[in-house]
Design a protein around this motif. Sequence first.
Motif, PDB file in Angstrom:
ATOM      1  N   GLN A  61       0.801  -1.218   0.000  1.00  0.00           N
ATOM      2  CA  GLN A  61       0.000   0.000   0.000  1.00  0.00           C
ATOM      3  C   GLN A  61       0.839   1.274   0.000  1.00  0.00           C
ATOM      4  OE1 GLN A  61      -3.341  -0.125  -0.081  1.00  0.00           O
ATOM      5  NE2 GLN A  61      -3.651   2.065   0.002  1.00  0.00           N
ATOM      6  N   GLU A  74       3.677  -0.354   4.434  1.00  0.00           N
ATOM      7  CA  GLU A  74       2.301  -0.671   4.827  1.00  0.00           C
ATOM      8  C   GLU A  74       1.675  -1.607   3.798  1.00  0.00           C
ATOM      9  OE1 GLU A  74      -1.910   1.716   5.204  1.00  0.00           O
ATOM     10  OE2 GLU A  74      -0.054   2.786   5.662  1.00  0.00           O
ATOM     11  N   ARG A  76      -1.961  -3.633   2.791  1.00  0.00           N
ATOM     12  CA  ARG A  76      -3.408  -3.653   2.987  1.00  0.00           C
ATOM     13  C   ARG A  76      -3.902  -5.098   2.905  1.00  0.00           C
ATOM     14  NH1 ARG A  76      -7.967  -1.062   3.331  1.00  0.00           N
ATOM     15  NH2 ARG A  76      -9.726  -1.462   1.970  1.00  0.00           N
ATOM     16  N   HIS A  77      -4.865  -5.382   3.742  1.00  0.00           N
ATOM     17  CA  HIS A  77      -5.476  -6.709   3.807  1.00  0.00           C
ATOM     18  C   HIS A  77      -6.186  -7.071   2.497  1.00  0.00           C
ATOM     19  CE1 HIS A  77      -8.698  -3.882   4.594  1.00  0.00           C
ATOM     20  NE2 HIS A  77      -9.528  -4.822   4.188  1.00  0.00           N
ATOM     21  N   ASN A  78      -6.459  -8.324   2.353  1.00  0.00           N
ATOM     22  CA  ASN A  78      -7.311  -8.857   1.304  1.00  0.00           C
ATOM     23  C   ASN A  78      -8.502  -9.445   2.072  1.00  0.00           C
ATOM     24  OD1 ASN A  78      -8.628 -10.843  -0.254  1.00  0.00           O
ATOM     25  ND2 ASN A  78      -6.809 -11.182  -1.490  1.00  0.00           N
ATOM     26  N   CYS A  79      -9.665  -8.852   1.937  1.00  0.00           N
ATOM     27  CA  CYS A  79     -10.813  -9.240   2.771  1.00  0.00           C
ATOM     28  C   CYS A  79     -11.216 -10.708   2.627  1.00  0.00           C
ATOM     29  CB  CYS A  79     -12.014  -8.351   2.481  1.00  0.00           C
ATOM     30  SG  CYS A  79     -11.945  -6.785   3.365  1.00  0.00           S
ATOM     31  N   ASP A  85      -4.518  -5.269   8.600  1.00  0.00           N
ATOM     32  CA  ASP A  85      -3.466  -4.709   7.766  1.00  0.00           C
ATOM     33  C   ASP A  85      -2.145  -4.954   8.480  1.00  0.00           C
ATOM     34  OD1 ASP A  85      -5.271  -3.688   5.881  1.00  0.00           O
ATOM     35  OD2 ASP A  85      -5.407  -1.745   6.893  1.00  0.00           O
ATOM     36  N   THR A 106       5.134   1.015  -4.687  1.00  0.00           N
ATOM     37  CA  THR A 106       3.708   0.747  -4.518  1.00  0.00           C
ATOM     38  C   THR A 106       3.062   0.169  -5.774  1.00  0.00           C
ATOM     39  OG1 THR A 106       3.265   3.061  -5.028  1.00  0.00           O
ATOM     40  CG2 THR A 106       3.390   2.445  -2.694  1.00  0.00           C
ATOM     41  N   THR A 110       0.528  -7.386  -5.267  1.00  0.00           N
ATOM     42  CA  THR A 110       0.322  -8.124  -4.023  1.00  0.00           C
ATOM     43  C   THR A 110       1.528  -9.012  -3.710  1.00  0.00           C
ATOM     44  OG1 THR A 110      -0.851  -9.881  -5.175  1.00  0.00           O
ATOM     45  CG2 THR A 110      -2.192  -8.135  -4.222  1.00  0.00           C
ATOM     46  N   THR A 148      -8.892  -4.027  10.911  1.00  0.00           N
ATOM     47  CA  THR A 148      -9.465  -3.269   9.810  1.00  0.00           C
ATOM     48  C   THR A 148     -10.915  -3.704   9.622  1.00  0.00           C
ATOM     49  OG1 THR A 148      -9.124  -2.594   7.520  1.00  0.00           O
ATOM     50  CG2 THR A 148      -8.734  -4.900   8.032  1.00  0.00           C
ATOM     51  N   CYS A 150     -13.470  -5.150   7.269  1.00  0.00           N
ATOM     52  CA  CYS A 150     -13.613  -5.867   6.010  1.00  0.00           C
ATOM     53  C   CYS A 150     -15.054  -5.869   5.518  1.00  0.00           C
ATOM     54  CB  CYS A 150     -13.115  -7.303   6.156  1.00  0.00           C
ATOM     55  SG  CYS A 150     -11.343  -7.426   5.998  1.00  0.00           S
ATOM     56  N   PRO A 154     -12.247  -4.031  -0.618  1.00  0.00           N
ATOM     57  CA  PRO A 154     -11.325  -3.090  -1.265  1.00  0.00           C
ATOM     58  C   PRO A 154     -11.626  -2.926  -2.748  1.00  0.00           C
ATOM     59  CG  PRO A 154     -10.185  -5.131  -0.690  1.00  0.00           C
ATOM     60  CD  PRO A 154     -11.592  -5.233  -0.183  1.00  0.00           C
TER      61      PRO A 154
END
Length: 154
Positions: A61, A74, A76-79, A85, A106, A110, A148, A150, A154
């Motif tokens: 991210q 940083e 970011r999650h994958n829901c 995160d 960035t 992934t 985070t 979810c 995203p």
Amino acid sequence: MEYVDVDAQVGDLSGVLDPAAYLEHLPSISADLPAGARAFATDSDHYDFLSRRCVKDLALQAVRGAGDEEMEVEFRHNCWKHDQDLVIHYTGVSRFAVDPVDAAATDLGTVILDEILPHRDGCNHEIACWDGTLTIVCRDLQATWTETDCSSKP
């Protein structure tokens, strides 16, 4: 990466992710890792593809402080997989590299997998993503998972 295989062959299937060689080697090097790096690398969830704290599939991210002695990366999650995160704070950074060199950190996509090895400056953290690799050599790192929401994908 030296031990983690991101293009393993299993029977007729290629492109398999296989951290087995790294996980076998990790007990022999873990005492040589700085405390924060050791805690992150040896966390039982780190390479468990079914775990919510596995780094696979996190999205790169932001990179803050690139080129400075302290920096943060940083993720970011994958829901579909994560509910948190991940932020990694690096101290005593002596090397920061992005491959390909003309890519923005960035834009690497992934995370496939990562590998943390001892280094004379502390540790070497290599993070393989679908579109490139991020490498950070530092005195130590601190990985922090943060809750985070979810409920909004995203």
